[in-house]
Design an enzyme around this catalytic site. Structure first.
Site, PDB file in Angstrom:
ATOM      1  CG  ASP A  84      14.051 -97.385  22.937  1.00 24.34           C
ATOM      2  OD1 ASP A  84      13.435 -97.573  21.869  1.00 24.34           O
ATOM      3  OD2 ASP A  84      14.877 -96.476  23.083  1.00 24.34           O
ATOM      4  CE  LYS A 122      21.274 -92.078  27.979  1.00 26.54           C
ATOM      5  NZ  LYS A 122      20.148 -93.055  27.999  1.00 26.54           N
ATOM      6  CB  ILE A 178      17.784 -87.338  26.124  1.00 27.45           C
ATOM      7  CG1 ILE A 178      16.313 -86.957  25.915  1.00 27.45           C
ATOM      8  CG2 ILE A 178      18.103 -87.333  27.610  1.00 27.45           C
ATOM      9  CD1 ILE A 178      15.329 -87.847  26.625  1.00 27.45           C
ATOM     10  CB  VAL A 210      27.139 -92.954  25.038  1.00 27.80           C
ATOM     11  CG1 VAL A 210      27.871 -94.019  25.854  1.00 27.80           C
ATOM     12  CG2 VAL A 210      25.656 -92.944  25.383  1.00 27.80           C
TER      13      VAL A 210
END
Length: 510
Positions: free
Chosen positions: A285, A150, A133, A136
């Site tokens: 996560d 990011k 997605i 960074v």
């Protein structure tokens, strides 16, 4: 509107990739797989060289970014994909080759609507991480702070939208086939995945999640969340303070730096329990790459795109279930499942308690190296099938995170016992939230809020029933029956007749 042919073409193309990695063999062998799905899998496999050992994670990695995220979701569902596949999907590395910095720079300047030099003194053109997605970059702000930036990959929203549309279509077809497929509620699984992805594609929401988690974890000083730089954050860019620590995945570096690994494992488990049970808002996560150890022994988390939320009622049930499994009170755990509506009422509580005992007893008192939460969840999923339990979407992320935390804790300390670590926290929370003191406190709060609403309630009554004005009360009128003679022109005729009758009576009186 995407056509059926397009959906089928996408599914066959993705199925071909899955077949080349042996990832369709389980679907073909499973007796619960609907016949049309099994036929589609065989068509996708035609002519492919299928390896003996399936490589599920590699297959999803090869398909693309949306499939990587879907694979991470399916890792929480061993009841759908099987224990072997779910375990293999846990190793999905959400990593892709980085985009050229020129593309990233253009995307950043479009999002900020001004030159980057207005916000950053310098930006490292080589990314420190690149995922499906976003990627960074390290940077220095104009006021001299080191930060991590990011940046969302350009065009990723459209790519995910196309894939999710086909996932939804496929899930609807499978669920419509009935049987076991309907019980597993694949449409709801895809809808949950869709919502997770929508949150990840809006980096402002990720920043808000980090801020909310930081507030909730003030009671756990050993677990930190980086501060968000809101002045340098947009929907497509997230800027947060730099974390200077050692990844929990680097065991040798942790040992070389003098970290107490068992203590780190204990802190991690307690932080997870605080988030999931006490706060009802947790980092979903928590793999080793998203967790760092600072020099002073504190743990820092990053990447807040996937967050879980559980309401208080569900948390109470969860805490009682965990505590019941820890203490061996399977009857109470069974009763909670029936109270929560997880098990249909036509089943027997005692039978369900016996089934739970078969799962829990082999696990009690064992170190993590000798047991597996993943195996326990798989056993619980088998029970769900026997007792006609439907999928509980609000618990999917929690199951996934429990398995992740187990893996990280085991890597840090193979002798850690999650049950013993969890027991003091869970029992204290239950006493605090469900004990007599909590009951009295909740009742006082509820009664006080009711009293506080009384003035407004009285005002509402006065509005509905106002005080009479200065005119004297009207005299009582006798009741007279009202006859409806129709509508439209009939009313006009009756009115004229009445008027004529009144005139004739007046002339007679004269």
């Amino acid at each position: 509107m995407t056509t059926t042919v397009t959906h089928l073409w996408r599914l066959l193309k993705w199925g071909r990739t899955l077949a080349r990695h042996g990832a369709l063999s389980g679907i073909e062998r499973d007796p619960n797989t609907p016949a049309p799905v099994r036929r589609l899998a065989r068509i996708a496999r035609l002519g492919a060289r299928v390896p003996k050992q399936p490589r599920y994670a590699d297959a999803f990695q090869a398909i693309g970014p949306a499939a990587i995220k879907l694979g991470q979701t399916l890792a929480t569902r061993p009841d759908i994909v099987g224990e072997v596949a779910a375990h293999d999907l846990l190793r999905l590395q959400d990593a892709l080759p980085p985009l050229p910095f020129s593309v990233i720079r253009d995307a950043m300047e479009r999002s900020f609507e001004r030159p980057l030099s207005d916000l950053f003194a310098s930006i490292d053109e080589v990314p420190i991480g690149a995922a499906s997605i976003a990627q960074v970059h390290a940077a220095i702000t104009t006021d001299g702070r080191k930060v991590a930036v990011k940046v969302l990959r350009p065009g990723v929203e459209a790519e995910f939208a196309r894939a999710i549309e086909t996932y939804e279509w496929a899930a609807a077809q499978v669920e419509g086939m009935g049987g076991e497929a309907r019980r597993l509620r694949p449409r709801l699984v895809i809808e949950t995945f869709k919502r997770w992805t929508a949150r990840e594609l809006d980096l402002r929401r990720e920043g808000a999640s980090a801020s909310e988690l930081a507030e909730g974890m003030k009671a756990e000083p050993d677990f930190l969340v980086p501060q968000i730089d809101w002045a340098r954050t947009t929907g497509k860019i997230l800027t947060l303070e730099w974390v200077d620590g050692i990844k929990l995945s680097d065991r040798q570096a942790l040992i070389a730096a003098g970290h107490d690994l068992p203590a780190l494992a204990q802190k991690l488990v307690r932080a997870f329990l605080r988030q999931a049970i006490a706060e009802g808002f947790f980092h979903a996560d928590m793999h080793q790459g998203n967790l760092f150890a600072l020099a002073d022994g504190r743990i820092v988390a990053i990447d807040f795109g996937i967050m879980g939320r559980i309401d208080r009622r569900a948390r109470v049930w969860l805490a009682e279930i965990l505590y019941g499994l820890i203490t061996g009170n399977y009857k109470r755990v069974a009763e909670i499942h029936f109270e929560a509506g997880y098990v249909p009422a036509h089943h027997n509580v005692a039978e369900f308690a016996t089934a739970l005992r078969a799962v829990g007893e082999p696990m009690r008192g064992l170190a993590v190296k000798d047991m597996s939460i993943g195996m326990m969840l798989d056993s619980l999923f088998n029970i769900t099938r026997d007792f006609d339990m439907q999928t509980q979407p609000h618990l999917l992320l929690l199951q996934k995170t429990m398995v992740m935390v187990e893996g990280v804790a085991t890597a840090l300390d193979p002798d850690v016992n999650l049950w013993e670590t969890a027991a003091p926290f869970v029992s204290e929370w239950i006493r605090t939230e469900l004990g007599p003191e909590a009951f009295v406190a909740d009742r006082l709060i509820e009664d006080f809020r009711t009293l506080a609403r009384l003035p407004q309630l009285i005002r509402n009554i006065e509005l509905a029933y106002p005080t009479p004005g200065g005119a004297p009360p009207a005299p009582p009128l006798r009741e007279i029956e009202v006859i409806r003679v129709g509508g439209g022109w009939r009313y006009v005729a009756v009115a004229l007749l009445a008027a004529g009758t009144g005139v004739a009576a007046t002339l007679l009186l004269i």
